[in-house]
Scaffold this active site. Structure first.
Site, PDB file in Angstrom:
ATOM      1  N   GLY A 143      40.225  68.246 -57.155  1.00 48.32           N
ATOM      2  CA  GLY A 143      41.000  68.693 -56.007  1.00 48.32           C
ATOM      3  C   GLY A 143      42.206  67.781 -55.860  1.00 48.32           C
ATOM      4  O   GLY A 143      42.479  66.966 -56.739  1.00 48.32           O
ATOM      5  N   ALA A 144      42.926  67.909 -54.762  1.00 51.03           N
ATOM      6  CA  ALA A 144      44.135  67.120 -54.566  1.00 51.03           C
ATOM      7  C   ALA A 144      43.831  65.622 -54.492  1.00 51.03           C
ATOM      8  O   ALA A 144      44.551  64.804 -55.045  1.00 51.03           O
ATOM      9  CB  ALA A 144      44.850  67.588 -53.307  1.00 51.03           C
ATOM     10  N   LYS A 181      37.663  64.240 -57.179  1.00 53.07           N
ATOM     11  CA  LYS A 181      37.105  64.864 -58.369  1.00 53.07           C
ATOM     12  C   LYS A 181      35.698  65.287 -58.001  1.00 53.07           C
ATOM     13  O   LYS A 181      35.025  64.590 -57.240  1.00 53.07           O
ATOM     14  CB  LYS A 181      37.089  63.864 -59.523  1.00 53.07           C
ATOM     15  CG  LYS A 181      38.498  63.557 -59.981  1.00 53.07           C
ATOM     16  CD  LYS A 181      38.566  62.606 -61.144  1.00 53.07           C
ATOM     17  CE  LYS A 181      40.039  62.386 -61.492  1.00 53.07           C
ATOM     18  NZ  LYS A 181      40.231  61.409 -62.555  1.00 53.07           N
ATOM     19  N   VAL A 182      35.290  66.421 -58.527  1.00 53.15           N
ATOM     20  CA  VAL A 182      33.960  66.913 -58.190  1.00 53.15           C
ATOM     21  C   VAL A 182      33.084  66.843 -59.432  1.00 53.15           C
ATOM     22  O   VAL A 182      33.483  67.294 -60.506  1.00 53.15           O
ATOM     23  CB  VAL A 182      34.017  68.342 -57.609  1.00 53.15           C
ATOM     24  CG1 VAL A 182      32.625  68.844 -57.259  1.00 53.15           C
ATOM     25  CG2 VAL A 182      34.919  68.391 -56.374  1.00 53.15           C
ATOM     26  N   LYS A 216      31.539  65.197 -54.507  1.00 59.34           N
ATOM     27  CA  LYS A 216      32.989  65.075 -54.376  1.00 59.34           C
ATOM     28  C   LYS A 216      33.297  63.587 -54.284  1.00 59.34           C
ATOM     29  O   LYS A 216      32.851  62.917 -53.351  1.00 59.34           O
ATOM     30  CB  LYS A 216      33.418  65.810 -53.106  1.00 59.34           C
ATOM     31  CG  LYS A 216      34.896  65.911 -52.883  1.00 59.34           C
ATOM     32  CD  LYS A 216      35.148  66.919 -51.754  1.00 59.34           C
ATOM     33  CE  LYS A 216      36.555  66.862 -51.233  1.00 59.34           C
ATOM     34  NZ  LYS A 216      36.761  67.867 -50.176  1.00 59.34           N
ATOM     35  N   ASP A 258      41.666  76.333 -43.367  1.00 51.79           N
ATOM     36  CA  ASP A 258      42.102  76.350 -44.766  1.00 51.79           C
ATOM     37  C   ASP A 258      41.307  77.391 -45.557  1.00 51.79           C
ATOM     38  O   ASP A 258      40.806  77.114 -46.642  1.00 51.79           O
ATOM     39  CB  ASP A 258      41.926  74.944 -45.351  1.00 51.79           C
ATOM     40  CG  ASP A 258      42.753  74.737 -46.622  1.00 51.79           C
ATOM     41  OD1 ASP A 258      43.702  75.515 -46.843  1.00 51.79           O
ATOM     42  OD2 ASP A 258      42.437  73.801 -47.373  1.00 51.79           O
TER      43      ASP A 258
HETATM   44  O1  3AM Z   1      38.763  72.476 -60.294  1.00 45.42           O
HETATM   45  P1  3AM Z   1      38.121  73.814 -60.251  1.00 45.42           P
HETATM   46  O2  3AM Z   1      38.969  74.839 -59.554  1.00 45.42           O
HETATM   47  O3  3AM Z   1      37.579  74.283 -61.545  1.00 45.42           O
HETATM   48  O4  3AM Z   1      35.091  74.972 -57.784  1.00 45.42           O
HETATM   49  C1  3AM Z   1      35.539  73.734 -57.306  1.00 45.42           C
HETATM   50  C2  3AM Z   1      36.798  73.247 -57.997  1.00 45.42           C
HETATM   51  O5  3AM Z   1      36.787  73.671 -59.322  1.00 45.42           O
HETATM   52  C3  3AM Z   1      34.527  72.673 -57.638  1.00 45.42           C
HETATM   53  O6  3AM Z   1      35.262  71.488 -57.791  1.00 45.42           O
HETATM   54  C4  3AM Z   1      36.635  71.751 -57.986  1.00 45.42           C
HETATM   55  C5  3AM Z   1      37.491  71.039 -56.965  1.00 45.42           C
HETATM   56  O7  3AM Z   1      37.205  71.443 -55.668  1.00 45.42           O
HETATM   57  N1  3AM Z   1      33.533  72.498 -56.589  1.00 45.42           N
HETATM   58  C6  3AM Z   1      33.741  71.916 -55.386  1.00 45.42           C
HETATM   59  N2  3AM Z   1      32.615  71.922 -54.667  1.00 45.42           N
HETATM   60  C7  3AM Z   1      31.666  72.523 -55.431  1.00 45.42           C
HETATM   61  C8  3AM Z   1      30.283  72.859 -55.224  1.00 45.42           C
HETATM   62  N3  3AM Z   1      29.663  72.552 -54.095  1.00 45.42           N
HETATM   63  C9  3AM Z   1      32.251  72.894 -56.653  1.00 45.42           C
HETATM   64  N4  3AM Z   1      31.573  73.526 -57.602  1.00 45.42           N
HETATM   65  C10 3AM Z   1      30.290  73.812 -57.336  1.00 45.42           C
HETATM   66  N5  3AM Z   1      29.641  73.476 -56.212  1.00 45.42           N
END
Ligand code: 3AM
Length: 396
Positions: free
Chosen positions: A35-36, A39-40, A64, A167
């Site tokens: 994300g901005a 990192k997840v 996250k 958002d």
């Molecule tokens: O970077 P991308 O778009 O591939 O889908 C979310 C996003 O993916 C993933 O992490 C990235 C940044 O937000 N994501 C966030 N929370 C999540 C969750 N609870 C998640 N994916 C699965 N489960």
């Protein structure tokens, strides 16, 4: 120190960071996305930890990871500067509060180390609905209804707690995929007529296009509690509040309804209702509510769906559907799977003639920008907030 804290995560995303990150209760498996400011990672709770009960409930989690350095660095982006420890803690507090809804990503845990924040949440294997739009181009009316109804239930839960998300966008809608066999029989309830019950297939979420099962709202970074959630508070307390404040509270909840409208429009046709490369032109279009049901993409979309979009993309927040009105919308409550399927097929055929390579390219380009800067597209509040941040930063 600065150098070692950045190398632990930024340069070795697939490694085992647990020691460096002081995240004892979870093992990070792999990076899911970025994300901005975060990192997840996909992670698993460590069975030997004192929180082993988590392992039973959440075999896998999404973690996250927010690098504190990124929050405090003096980047040009005003949004980064405005993000602070308080905001992370606020996000966590709000996420905890709204987590009870089935259509909100469950909050699991929060950790803080000297260099990072960790927000542990339930993992949704499908990822973002945004990805499904890119994959399928657009959704059938049935799938759109299936997705948007779940979003509406999440928003209903938040609004009943006096919390506005602010958002709402396809990137913040995560889903669990489902496998299904396409069937000639209607899989969704066709009508509420009890006589037709025998013909009803078993309800299978996601049928109607794409394997989208349960949909959950995520990312509470911009959420705000706007009035006391204590429902036992006597009305008298509210009675002292100035009319414009009461109005503002109500109206600010309404920004989410605008967001739902933008998402509904987008999933039905595959592009957002408001778009312009020039941000001031875009802002102008949004503030006037200048959008159209662009032909030929909208030609076969039902009047009921268009009506719902119109009621959601109403510029005057007092005329805009509130969450209860939207939940009672006839289109949202209709089950019309077969017709949806037929339309989808018809549409796919007609789309082939319409889609020249150039228009496809243009659309892709629009989508690309749309992802990069979609918070600007979705809510007038997001635009206003950005301006407020800029003013704040200019004053500091
Ligand atoms: O970077 P991308 O778009 O591939 O889908 C979310 C996003 O993916 C993933 O992490 C990235 C940044 O937000 N994501 C966030 N929370 C999540 C969750 N609870 C998640 N994916 C699965 N489960």
């Amino acid at each position: 120190d600065e150098a070692s804290s950045s190398s632990s995560l930024d340069e070795d995303p697939e490694g085992d960071f647990v020691e460096q990150l002081e995240l004892q209760d979870y093992k990070l498996i792999s990076k899911i996305g970025e994300g901005a400011f975060s990192k997840v990672y996909r992670g698993v709770p460590r069975t030997e930890s004192s929180k082993s009960f988590l392992f039973k409930t959440f075999k896998q989690v999404a973690i996250k990871v927010i690098n504190k350095k990124h929050l405090t660095s003096s980047q040009k982006d005003s949004k980064s500067k405005a993000t602070s420890r308080e905001q992370v803690l606020k996000e966590v507090a709000i996420h905890r509060t709204v987590s009870a809804s089935e259509n909100v990503v469950s909050f699991v845990d929060f950790h803080e180390s000297p260099s990072y924040y960790f927000i542990v949440q339930e993992l949704l294997a499908g990822g973002e609905i945004f990805g499904e739009i890119v994959r399928l181009t657009y959704f059938s009316e049935d799938l759109s209804r299936h997705v948007i109804r779940q979003l509406a239930l999440a928003v209903k839960h938040m609004h009943s707690l006096g919390i506005v998300h602010r958002d709402i966008k396809p990137e913040n809608l995560l889903f669990e995929p489902v496998d299904f066999e396409p069937s000639p029989k209607p899989m969704l309830r066709k009508s509420d007529d009890p006589k037709s019950k025998q013909d009803e297939g078993v309800f299978k979420p996601g049928v109607g296009g794409g394997g989208v099962g349960i949909v959950k709202l995520a990312d509470f970074g911009l959420s705000k509690q706007i009035y006391s959630t204590n429902t036992k508070t006597p009305c008298g307390t509210v009675g002292y509040t100035a009319p414009e404040v009461v109005k503002d509270e109500r109206y600010s909840l309404q920004v989410d309804m605008w967001g739902i409208g933008c998402v509904l429009y987008t999933i039905l046709c595959g592009f957002p209702p408001f778009y312009d490369e020039k941000i001031d032109v875009l802002t102008e279009k949004i503030s006037r509510g200048e959008y159209i049901f662009l032909r030929p993409w909208w030609d076969e979309i039902s009047e009921g769906a268009k009506h719902a979009v119109r009621k959601l993309l109403e510029v005057d927040p007092s005329k805009r559907y509130n969450i209860d009105e939207f939940l009672a919308d006839p289109w949202l409550n209709s089950y019309d799977c077969l017709r949806g399927q037929a339309l989808k097929k018809h549409k796919n055929e007609s789309m082939e003639n319409v889609h020249t390579l150039a228009s496809k390219k243009k659309k892709r380009h629009a989508r690309h920008n749309f992802k990069r800067d979609s918070s600007l597209l979705y809510s007038p509040a997001a635009v206003a907030m950005r301006d407020a941040f800029e003013v704040n930063n200019a004053l500091q």
